[in-house]
Write a protein that holds these residues in place. Sequence first.
Motif, PDB file in Angstrom:
ATOM      1  N   THR A 139       0.839  -1.199   0.000  1.00 22.78           N
ATOM      2  CA  THR A 139       0.000   0.000   0.000  1.00 22.78           C
ATOM      3  C   THR A 139       0.879   1.256   0.000  1.00 22.78           C
ATOM      4  N   SER A 140       2.074   1.131  -0.553  1.00 21.79           N
ATOM      5  CA  SER A 140       3.040   2.236  -0.529  1.00 21.79           C
ATOM      6  C   SER A 140       2.723   3.320  -1.544  1.00 21.79           C
ATOM      7  N   GLY A 141       1.948   2.985  -2.574  1.00 16.19           N
ATOM      8  CA  GLY A 141       1.741   3.907  -3.684  1.00 16.19           C
ATOM      9  C   GLY A 141       2.688   3.669  -4.836  1.00 16.19           C
ATOM     10  N   LEU A 142       3.738   2.880  -4.612  1.00 15.75           N
ATOM     11  CA  LEU A 142       4.620   2.466  -5.703  1.00 15.75           C
ATOM     12  C   LEU A 142       3.868   1.507  -6.634  1.00 15.75           C
ATOM     13  N   THR A 143       4.412   1.236  -7.799  1.00 18.41           N
ATOM     14  CA  THR A 143       3.799   0.306  -8.730  1.00 18.41           C
ATOM     15  C   THR A 143       4.879  -0.492  -9.445  1.00 18.41           C
ATOM     16  N   GLY A 185      -0.897   4.193   1.738  1.00 17.68           N
ATOM     17  CA  GLY A 185      -1.865   3.647   2.673  1.00 17.68           C
ATOM     18  C   GLY A 185      -3.297   3.601   2.187  1.00 17.68           C
ATOM     19  N   THR A 186      -3.546   3.921   0.901  1.00 15.57           N
ATOM     20  CA  THR A 186      -4.927   4.025   0.431  1.00 15.57           C
ATOM     21  C   THR A 186      -5.356   2.948  -0.551  1.00 15.57           C
ATOM     22  N   VAL A 187      -4.431   2.370  -1.292  1.00 14.62           N
ATOM     23  CA  VAL A 187      -4.781   1.411  -2.346  1.00 14.62           C
ATOM     24  C   VAL A 187      -3.787   0.252  -2.326  1.00 14.62           C
ATOM     25  N   TRP A 188      -4.299  -0.976  -2.501  1.00 10.74           N
ATOM     26  CA  TRP A 188      -3.402  -2.124  -2.660  1.00 10.74           C
ATOM     27  C   TRP A 188      -2.947  -2.165  -4.112  1.00 10.74           C
ATOM     28  N   GLU A 189      -1.670  -1.891  -4.322  1.00 11.12           N
ATOM     29  CA  GLU A 189      -1.095  -1.840  -5.663  1.00 11.12           C
ATOM     30  C   GLU A 189       0.172  -2.681  -5.661  1.00 11.12           C
TER      31      GLU A 189
END
Length: 394
Positions: A139-143, A185-189
Amino acid sequence: MTVSLPTAKPEEVGLNPAALNRLSAVLSARVAGGHIPGAVALVARHGKIAYHQSFGRLDPASDKPMSANAIFRIYSMTKPIVSAAVMMLWEEGRLLLSDPIGQYIPAFNATEVGVISGDIYGRTPADAPITIQDLLRHTSGLTYEFRGDTPIHQAYAKARVARLKQSNADQAEALAGLPLLHQPGTVWEYSRSTDVLGRLVEVISSQTLGAFLQERILAPLGMTDSGFSVPPDDHARIAEPFLKDPDNKTDVALLDIRRPALFESGGGGMVATATDYAHFLAMLMGNGRLGQTRLLGRKTVELMTADHLGTITGSPDLLPPGHGFGLGFAVRTAPGMAPFPGSVGNYFWGGAAGTTFWVDPQERLFAVLMIQAPMQREYYRVLFRDLVYAAVTD
């Protein structure tokens, strides 16, 4: 260190031999039909290996049969091992899960979030720092650059964050300079988060990731054929894919593991045998202990294998229905919903070249399938799980 798991006949651990023979027949037929070059499958229950079979050819370019000790590129099955390394450091009080990663890799203190507008993006400050927990649960925001075609994914590709001629430190600095796809912390990516964790291990331990894993995990568990490359003496045991996928005819190119790795990818760079990975899973099934060797505490394993997403959602193509994500694994949260069997509390993951595993604490069962067939991986992950659970009789 010499470590071996005990063996048992399937019926001694509540598995139906006829059902496991069906598994063998299916895998043999898939090899004979030219769908995969070969495979190694291992099933253990109640701490004993009850099934360990090899199928097909080690390398489709030769007639050499697949061996039970063949070495496979495990790609993202590296992630659970590196996640365990992070939790070992956590148990030593050297980090908190709530710590911002910028505390250890300062470049992440200035990370910004991308704001996409058409084929360009702007930047905005992050609402919260990326924490170590965020990295462990994705959930870091990285992709990953290959998981989309947005301007941010394109920026990843342009920065060549996957190149092999770099250090873990180089990649972490590059990732910190790129825009995040989401607010932390907002999206599982699914992402390069575990690569960053590999660098975290290096910073805290003052060792390379490979050296730390070898000293603290691989050697103690007797994972003698695991690491970030294969020494020359063992090149003859490397499993290889078809040069072209037999179904869609696309070219297949896997990681070169015959030379020492400069970039020791914590998210996807390791190799292992089925037996080696079984040692790691047996340690987890043993609540952090294998034989007399303890790597993690029981409550630590419980924390790792619990759902850490709650209402956070994202990447439905990778998380099946009825599943969340823990600290290094997908975890099952519902007995139904997913189109394959299992138990609440199962945890699992797989690798891009086709390897897969799962652990079922309720059934005291774990299984590993090793293949090198990237385009076929989703089919075999489900097929293997279906047929193994069909063998449970007690």
